[in-house]
Design an enzyme around this catalytic site. Structure first.
Site, PDB file in Angstrom:
ATOM      1  N   ASP A  27       0.801  -1.242   0.000  1.00 12.74           N
ATOM      2  CA  ASP A  27       0.000   0.000   0.000  1.00 12.74           C
ATOM      3  C   ASP A  27       0.833   1.292   0.000  1.00 12.74           C
ATOM      4  OD1 ASP A  27      -1.860  -1.976   0.209  1.00 12.74           O
ATOM      5  OD2 ASP A  27      -2.815  -1.232   2.025  1.00 12.74           O
ATOM      6  N   GLU A  77      -4.655  -0.867  -1.544  1.00 13.29           N
ATOM      7  CA  GLU A  77      -6.008  -0.882  -0.988  1.00 13.29           C
ATOM      8  C   GLU A  77      -6.854  -0.035  -1.918  1.00 13.29           C
ATOM      9  OE1 GLU A  77      -6.125  -0.300   3.236  1.00 13.29           O
ATOM     10  OE2 GLU A  77      -8.294   0.017   3.253  1.00 13.29           O
ATOM     11  N   LYS A 139      -6.623  -4.838  -3.288  1.00  2.73           N
ATOM     12  CA  LYS A 139      -7.288  -5.545  -2.174  1.00  2.73           C
ATOM     13  C   LYS A 139      -8.328  -4.634  -1.538  1.00  2.73           C
ATOM     14  CE  LYS A 139      -3.618  -4.365   1.159  1.00  2.73           C
ATOM     15  NZ  LYS A 139      -4.366  -3.514   2.063  1.00  2.73           N
ATOM     16  N   LYS A 142      -7.712  -5.000   4.687  1.00  2.00           N
ATOM     17  CA  LYS A 142      -6.406  -4.665   5.242  1.00  2.00           C
ATOM     18  C   LYS A 142      -5.385  -5.754   4.932  1.00  2.00           C
ATOM     19  CE  LYS A 142      -8.579  -1.673   8.589  1.00  2.00           C
ATOM     20  NZ  LYS A 142      -9.958  -1.741   8.029  1.00  2.00           N
ATOM     21  N   VAL A 167       3.065   0.418   4.263  1.00  2.00           N
ATOM     22  CA  VAL A 167       2.310   1.224   5.226  1.00  2.00           C
ATOM     23  C   VAL A 167       0.890   0.669   5.349  1.00  2.00           C
ATOM     24  CG1 VAL A 167       3.649   3.311   4.836  1.00  2.00           C
ATOM     25  CG2 VAL A 167       1.650   2.882   3.406  1.00  2.00           C
ATOM     26  N   THR A 168       0.266   0.844   6.512  1.00  2.53           N
ATOM     27  CA  THR A 168       0.881   1.277   7.738  1.00  2.53           C
ATOM     28  C   THR A 168       1.250   0.036   8.558  1.00  2.53           C
ATOM     29  OG1 THR A 168      -1.239   1.431   8.917  1.00  2.53           O
ATOM     30  CG2 THR A 168      -0.468   3.416   7.809  1.00  2.53           C
ATOM     31  N   CYS A 172      -2.272  -2.558   7.733  1.00  2.00           N
ATOM     32  CA  CYS A 172      -2.215  -3.481   6.586  1.00  2.00           C
ATOM     33  C   CYS A 172      -0.967  -4.351   6.578  1.00  2.00           C
ATOM     34  CB  CYS A 172      -2.361  -2.698   5.292  1.00  2.00           C
ATOM     35  SG  CYS A 172      -4.027  -2.010   5.126  1.00  2.00           S
ATOM     36  N   GLN A 212       8.203 -14.021  21.424  1.00  3.38           N
ATOM     37  CA  GLN A 212       7.901 -15.446  21.597  1.00  3.38           C
ATOM     38  C   GLN A 212       8.643 -16.304  20.568  1.00  3.38           C
ATOM     39  OE1 GLN A 212       3.586 -16.174  22.625  1.00  3.38           O
ATOM     40  NE2 GLN A 212       3.433 -14.082  21.832  1.00  3.38           N
TER      41      GLN A 212
HETATM   42  C1  C5J Z   1      -3.251   0.504   5.457  1.00  4.23           C
HETATM   43  C2  C5J Z   1      -5.038   1.590   6.601  1.00  4.23           C
HETATM   44  N1  C5J Z   1      -2.746   0.368   4.253  1.00  4.23           N
HETATM   45  N2  C5J Z   1      -4.250   2.072   7.558  1.00  4.23           N
HETATM   46  N3  C5J Z   1      -4.539   0.923   5.540  1.00  4.23           N
HETATM   47  O1  C5J Z   1      -2.587   0.302   6.452  1.00  4.23           O
HETATM   48  O2  C5J Z   1      -6.250   1.774   6.660  1.00  4.23           O
END
Ligand code: C5J
Length: 230
Positions: A27, A77, A139, A142, A167-168, A172, A212
């Site tokens: 993204d 996205e 997509k 997320k 990102v972020t 996502c 972990q």
């Molecule tokens: C992504 C969002 N790409 N933060 N989307 O992280 O809504």
């Protein structure tokens, strides 16, 4: 078989078989990195993301393009123009921003409709633009495996390991890493090639991923170090 890159990751070093390793860029769109995009509409300060993660992403892309790896994947996205692939909760649910800042609306003229495929703001930022031969995966959610053909694309190419940036970090990127982990892909998150609007969430995600014994995957601090190892 074939070259294997040993990378100084945490919680332990990883061996990446290059023939079955893909770079996944998540993204890197104006909608998340630029003023007037969807991230901005959600009330975030978007101005710091580009400097934090794009130089690292550029290093990964350059290294991957020179090798090559099994695949270079760019997710975005994006929703259809009629928004028929956007669930009601995401489009107009009680936690959505005011009506004029929702998916499909125009916040800044030059960006077009928020999070709609084909709008200028939904496109990739210049540094992370896909090149010929690279794979773009639109997509609606997320996670990059939700309602996409990503798993089939990776399986067809024999991919077992993913180098992940984008990102972020906690939204996502983390969602995609968890989906990938459940499907049996080993993931390496590159810290200086990912960013969040909320710095403490980026730090927490990195810690979570490698806690972990590496419950979700591996992390490496610098794209440069990973690129050199490839
Ligand atoms: C992504 C969002 N790409 N933060 N989307 O992280 O809504």
């Amino acid at each position: 078989e074939g070259p294997i890159a040993k990378v100084n990751t945490l919680p332990k070093p990883v061996s990446l078989p290059l023939k079955s390793t893909a770079l996944v860029c998540i993204d890197f769109q104006k909608d998340f990195l630029d003023v007037g995009g969807f991230g901005h509409a959600l009330g975030n300060d978007v101005t710091k993301l580009a400097d934090e993660c794009l130089p690292g992403a550029a290093k990964l892309l350059e290294a991957a393009r020179n090798l090559p790896l099994a695949a270079i994947i760019h997710t975005k996205e994006a929703h259809l123009e009629d928004l028929s692939d956007c669930c009601e909760m995401k489009l107009s649910g009680p936690r959505c921003p005011p009506e004029d800042k929702r998916i499909g609306k125009v916040l800044a003229e030059g960006m077009g409709r928020l999070l709609v495929d084909g709008s200028p703001g939904n496109d990739f930022v210049d540094v992370a633009k896909p090149r010929d031969g690279e794979i773009v995966v639109p997509k609606p959610g997320k996670g990059a495996f939700f309602l996409t053909g990503l798993n089939e694309i990776l399986r067809a190419k024999g991919v077992s390991h993913l180098i992940v940036c984008g990102v972020t970090t906690e939204v996502c990127v983390q969602t995609t890493m968890r989906e990938a982990n459940d499907r049996g892909y080993e993931c390496v998150l590159v810290e200086d090639a990912t960013a969040s609007y909320i710095p403490k969430f980026k730090a927490a995600t990195i810690e979570m991923v490698r806690s972990q014994g590496g419950i979700v995957g591996y992390t490496v601090e610098k794209a440069e170090d990973l690129a050199r190892a490839l």
